[in-house]
Design an enzyme around this catalytic site. Structure first.
Site, short mmCIF file in Angstrom:
data_model
loop_
_atom_site.label_atom_id
_atom_site.label_comp_id
_atom_site.label_asym_id
_atom_site.label_seq_id
_atom_site.Cartn_x
_atom_site.Cartn_y
_atom_site.Cartn_z
CB CYS A 1 -11.29 22.59 -7.27
SG CYS A 1 -10.05 23.33 -8.58
CE1 TYR A 2 -13.04 18.65 -14.60
CE2 TYR A 2 -14.14 16.70 -13.23
CZ TYR A 2 -13.65 17.48 -14.68
OH TYR A 2 -14.20 16.77 -15.70
N GLY B 1 -9.22 18.24 -10.04
CA GLY B 1 -9.01 17.38 -11.16
C GLY B 1 -8.10 18.23 -12.11
CE LYS C 1 4.57 4.53 7.01
NZ LYS C 1 5.08 3.12 6.39
CD GLU D 1 -8.51 19.43 -0.90
OE1 GLU D 1 -9.26 20.23 -0.48
OE2 GLU D 1 -7.97 19.30 -2.07
CG HIS E 1 -7.86 22.55 -3.24
ND1 HIS E 1 -8.14 21.50 -3.79
CD2 HIS E 1 -7.74 23.46 -4.50
CE1 HIS E 1 -8.15 21.57 -5.21
NE2 HIS E 1 -7.93 22.59 -5.69
CB SER F 1 10.92 -5.23 7.20
OG SER F 1 10.20 -4.17 7.53
N GLY F 2 11.02 -5.13 10.42
CA GLY F 2 11.25 -3.94 11.39
C GLY F 2 10.63 -2.55 11.08
N GLY F 3 10.23 -2.50 9.92
CA GLY F 3 9.50 -1.17 9.48
C GLY F 3 8.19 -1.19 10.31
CB VAL F 4 5.73 1.73 10.61
CG1 VAL F 4 4.55 1.99 11.52
CG2 VAL F 4 6.63 2.81 10.97
CG ASP F 5 3.76 -0.13 6.37
OD1 ASP F 5 3.46 0.75 7.59
OD2 ASP F 5 4.06 0.41 5.30
CB SER F 6 6.52 -5.64 8.32
OG SER F 6 7.57 -5.26 9.04
CB SER F 7 6.27 -3.44 13.55
OG SER F 7 7.52 -3.64 12.94
#
Ligand code: XMP
Length: 548
Positions: A117-118, A90, A404, A206, A204, A258-264
């Site tokens: 870290c923090y 942070g 995602k 990550e 870090h 919409s044809g996008g990944v999430d809605s598909s």
């Protein structure tokens, strides 16, 4: 300013990609996660830019993980039954009056804790150590010497590169702590408690620049917290399908496509769960890419046999946009038109009780609506436009626990084709934000043709998966050229191609010159009305990915 713009746009247009704050969300997705969560790690967020990255790295190790506010009480934490807790980094200093703190009782719970870290500074300070300002802030690579190869560093070499990003560091460790590793400038770069399962890292793990960072996270989860790796998307899909069935019963669900990944992926999951009870709606706002409506329909009908309603609302959108040059005004008008069209179509569907949205976990975190109420409010750019409420639907968000990359993997699990799962994101307002100034059918036609060349050449060069977003922008200005023996005075196209992990920052892609040359030659030769092509070499920030 930018967040407002994005927020406005995201909130109103891409309802399929956004989180809801006030809508009556079904408890579906959290119960799916809960059922799979005999292993849950909680990341307490102290405002780190890397909190989501930590969570993703943990999920990559097949362990479920949630980000929550730093100041939740130990009781709330206990109620979520975490197998381990990570305290994020942070921007604050632990010795400042208003520094964010966690409930100190968490150090007495016996749950393994990793402070980063923090988070490390906070843990050591809370237990009696001292933290001080480092004479010069340290950002970048550093060489870590590892003194103890016990559980956390099991299997490590004696030295590795680590990524540092700090202004403070631990000056003295509390009684009961021991040193695990140090750098030439940071004497306490990794520490642990003798008897309690409390660990701290000044660097870090990550961040990809820390070598073996994922192994370190793996070691914490498996060697220290005793995880077994129970988070698998196949199980998630199966449980999610069962949950959808039990929540929906015999009712009907509407899903915007919409044809996008999430809605598909949302539609695919729903279709597997409830088949004919699903109706998808595709609104063509006239701002789609070349042949996109046909492509979405054929993808959809190839993969699902669900009811699909296609609304070609091109005329309506172009009418409301006529003569409008201001980017915000364009977005607003598109948003309102979208809601009106969707509403009109949804009202035709009898017996629909639920609206499905492809809300992802980052949206949930960013809207401050993550599991258990007080999640970290990092930014408020995803407040929804109230579509489900306006329509009186209950909301189903089967992806709201997923990042995602997990959604993409789930898409593959569900049998969606790779090219769909790896599609670049496309903004809700579509080509309107890439067609500068007013929108006309003629300008859209030019833009579509140029855009198609950009994307197809990048695909031909096998660079589509290595880039995050690639498209053409039609500029307003005209410039002089010469074609054959004739003078031309025509439009310019900018090519935009970026690489990014999170779309909040981005680098322009260093595409090969011969690829750029091919794109330029083809656009100028094949797209009537364009005589000049530029490559956009601005990073975000200070530029944004879209031009409007
Ligand atoms: P910017 O231009 O803000 O874009 O750097 C970041 C990401 O968000 C997408 N974007 C939008 N998506 N509605 C959307 O659904 C919008 O109004 C919108 N504006 C930008 C952009 O394509 C990029 O992926």
């Amino acid at each position: 300013m930018k967040l407002t713009r994005l927020g406005l746009a995201l909130s109103v247009f891409s309802f399929m990609q956004t989180a809801t704050s006030g809508a009556p969300s079904s408890s579906l997705s959290s119960s799916v996660a809960d059922n799979l969560l005999s292993e849950r790690v909680l990341v307490l967020d102290f405002g780190s830019q890397f909190a989501q990255l930590i969570a993703r790295r943990i999920r990559e190790q097949n362990v479920y993980c949630e980000i929550i506010r730093h100041d939740v009480s130990a009781d709330v934490i206990l109620a979520r039954k975490p197998i381990a807790i990570v305290l994020s980094g942070g921007p604050s200093s632990v010795y400042e009056d208003k520094a964010p703190k966690c409930d100190p009782r968490i150090f007495e719970l016996g749950i393994p804790i990793l402070g980063i870290c923090y988070g490390m500074q906070l843990a050591t300070q809370a237990l009696g150590g001292a933290v001080e300002s480092f004479p010069s802030r340290e950002f970048g690579r550093s060489r870590l010497q590892i003194a103890s190869m016990e559980k956390l560093f099991a299997g490590f070499p004696h030295e590795i590169d680590v990524w540092m990003s700090h202004g403070d560091q631990v000056r003295s460790i509390p009684d009961g702590f021991e040193l695990l590793a140090s750098t030439s400038t940071c004497p306490f770069a990794a520490v642990k408690h003798h008897t309690l399962p409390i660990y701290g890292l000044q660097f870090h793990p990550e961040v990809s620049h820390t070598s073996l960072g994922s192994t370190l996270i793996h070691n914490f989860l498996y060697n220290i917290a005793g995880c077994e790796g129970k988070w698998h998307l196949t199980d998630f899909a199966q449980r999610s399908i069962e949950q959808i069935r039990s929540v929906v019963g015999s009712d009907r669900v509407i899903c915007g496509l919409s044809g996008g990944v999430d809605s598909s992926v949302t539609a695919a999951l729903l279709y597997k769960a409830i088949g004919p009870q699903l109706t998808c709606i595709l609104i063509n706002n006239g701002l789609l890419r070349k042949d996109e409506q046909a492509a979405v329909i054929s993808e959809f009908t190839n993969h699902f046999k669900a009811d699909l309603r296609v609304v070609d609302a091109t005329e309506r959108f172009l009418a409301t946009l006529a003569g409008i040059r201001d980017p915000q005004e364009k977005r607003l008008r598109i948003g309102h038109a979208f809601i009106d069209c969707f509403k009109a179509e949804a009202e035709k569907i009898n017996g629909a009780k639920f609206l499905a949205q492809g809300t992802l976990y980052p949206d949930v975190i960013e809207s401050g609506a993550a599991a258990d109420g007080p999640a970290a409010t990092i930014k408020l750019h995803h407040n929804v436009g109230g579509l489900p409420e306006q329509l009186g639907f209950e909301l189903i968000e089967p992806l709201r626990d997923l990042f995602k990359d997990e959604v993409r993997k789930l898409g593959v699990e569900l049998g969606l084709p790779e090219h769909l799962v790896w599609r670049h994101p496309f903004p809700g307002p579509g080509l309107a934000v890439r067609c500068l100034g007013d929108i006309t059918p003629e300008k859209l036609e030019i833009l579509r043709n140029a855009d198609e060349i950009v994307v197809s050449e990048i695909k031909n060069a096998n660079l589509y998966r290595q880039t995050s977003q690639a498209f053409a922008v039609l500029l307003e200005s005209q410039s002089v050229g010469v074609m054959g023996d004739a003078r031309t005075y025509e439009k310019a196209v900018a090519v935009r191609c970026v690489n990014t992990d999170d779309f909040m920052t981005a680098d322009w892609s260093h595409l090969p010159y011969d690829l750029l040359a091919r794109i330029s030659t083809r656009i100028i030769n094949e797209v009537r009305g364009v005589n000049r092509v530029c490559y956009d070499i601005s990073s975000k920030p200070p530029a944004t990915i879209e031009w409007e």
